[in-house]
Design an enzyme around this catalytic site. Sequence first.
Site: not given
Ligand code: SAM
Ligand code: DTB
Ligand code: SF4
Length: 333
Positions: A56, A63, A100, A192
């Site tokens: 990404c 992330c 999801c 959500c």
């Molecule tokens: N790329 C898209 C975006 O960022 O909108 C969708 C996927 S993203 C992984 C969805 C959400 O997962 C993020 O906004 C964040 O709140 C949550 N998330 C991602 N990595 C995480 C982590 N390491 N621990 C907790 N929540 C996480």
């Molecule tokens: C959200 O708030 N939590 C979920 C879902 N929306 C998409 C994602 C959590 C991601 C946790 C880190 C991972 O598995 O990469």
């Molecule tokens: Fe990309 Fe992760 Fe950010 Fe979603 S949360 S925009 S997958 S870097």
Amino acid sequence: MKGRLSRHEYTVTEVRQIHDLPIPELVFRAQGVHREHHPPTEMQLCSLLSVKTGGCPEDCAYCTQSSRYDTGLERQRMMKPPEVLEAAARAKAAGASRFCMGAAWREVKDGPAFDDVLQMVRGVRGLGMEACCTLGMLTEDQAKRLAEAGLTAYNHNLDTSRSYYKSIITTRTYDDRLRTLENVRKAGITVCCGGIIGMGESIDDRCGMLATLANLDPQPESVPVNALATMPEGIRTALSDRPPVDPLELVRMIATARILIPKARVRLSAGRDAMTREAQVLCFLAGANSIFYGEKLLTTGNPDVEADQGLLRDAGMRATELAEAQLAGQGGE
Ligand code: SAM
Ligand code: DTB
Ligand code: SF4
């Protein structure tokens, strides 16, 4: 509803007064609100699948999928609709009522990949499950196409307060996020939207985020509360060195969200695999009525299906039935 007569705009100070209550007072108040609006023993089970993993371009510090950091995560090709629908059918057979699908995109781009997502959404709805997507930023037209495909909910988190946001993500703004949420709302898809704790933010940042969520009009139908995921699997993020979140802090966030946003499903999201059963039950008492169900979140671990079935059984709770999910999902069509 828009146009409510006496809409209350929450301030950070007001939210903090709730958040900082002694836990017995806080949980008692949250239980009261919970019971007024939801059956207290019912839990929505939602399974997650990463349909496009890694690579990404965004720089979200929490992330594993950002290509800006060396996270050690292997990038994978986008999954095809039949593979995704097989996973959805397995999730349904295991008892999930919502599915999801997440993609490591900055934003949706029109073209074959988006067309595939629309097909996935139609397929999941065809199984009688609620369908949710999290794909990054969306235009109004893309939201409309997702709504036409039957999408129940769109997940797009604020992640943290407006002021702390800049320390976590620089490649898109808080207002970009709010704009996508507006596009989702206009298309008639349920929202959500929640955030993450444990990224070094202050308590005021947490309460600021909750105030912004509570002040959205209409309020979100679903509010995920994530603890920054711990990564025993060896993958890393720019925030991997942060100390783990104390589960009592999740209890406070969940109870406060429940009080401020009474009708929402409050989702105890990332972080459960590091929690005891008792801590999770305390979160349920505080008003959490949805969990992610299945061994994996997007790239990190989650309790296994047997453990969660045992937890619900021993707590005397039951999973939302598919028929209820269908009824609830009708609003999104
Ligand atoms: N790329 C898209 C975006 O960022 O909108 C969708 C996927 S993203 C992984 C969805 C959400 O997962 C993020 O906004 C964040 O709140 C949550 N998330 C991602 N990595 C995480 C982590 N390491 N621990 C907790 N929540 C996480
Ligand atoms: C959200 O708030 N939590 C979920 C879902 N929306 C998409 C994602 C959590 C991601 C946790 C880190 C991972 O598995 O990469
Ligand atoms: Fe990309 Fe992760 Fe950010 Fe979603 S949360 S925009 S997958 S870097």
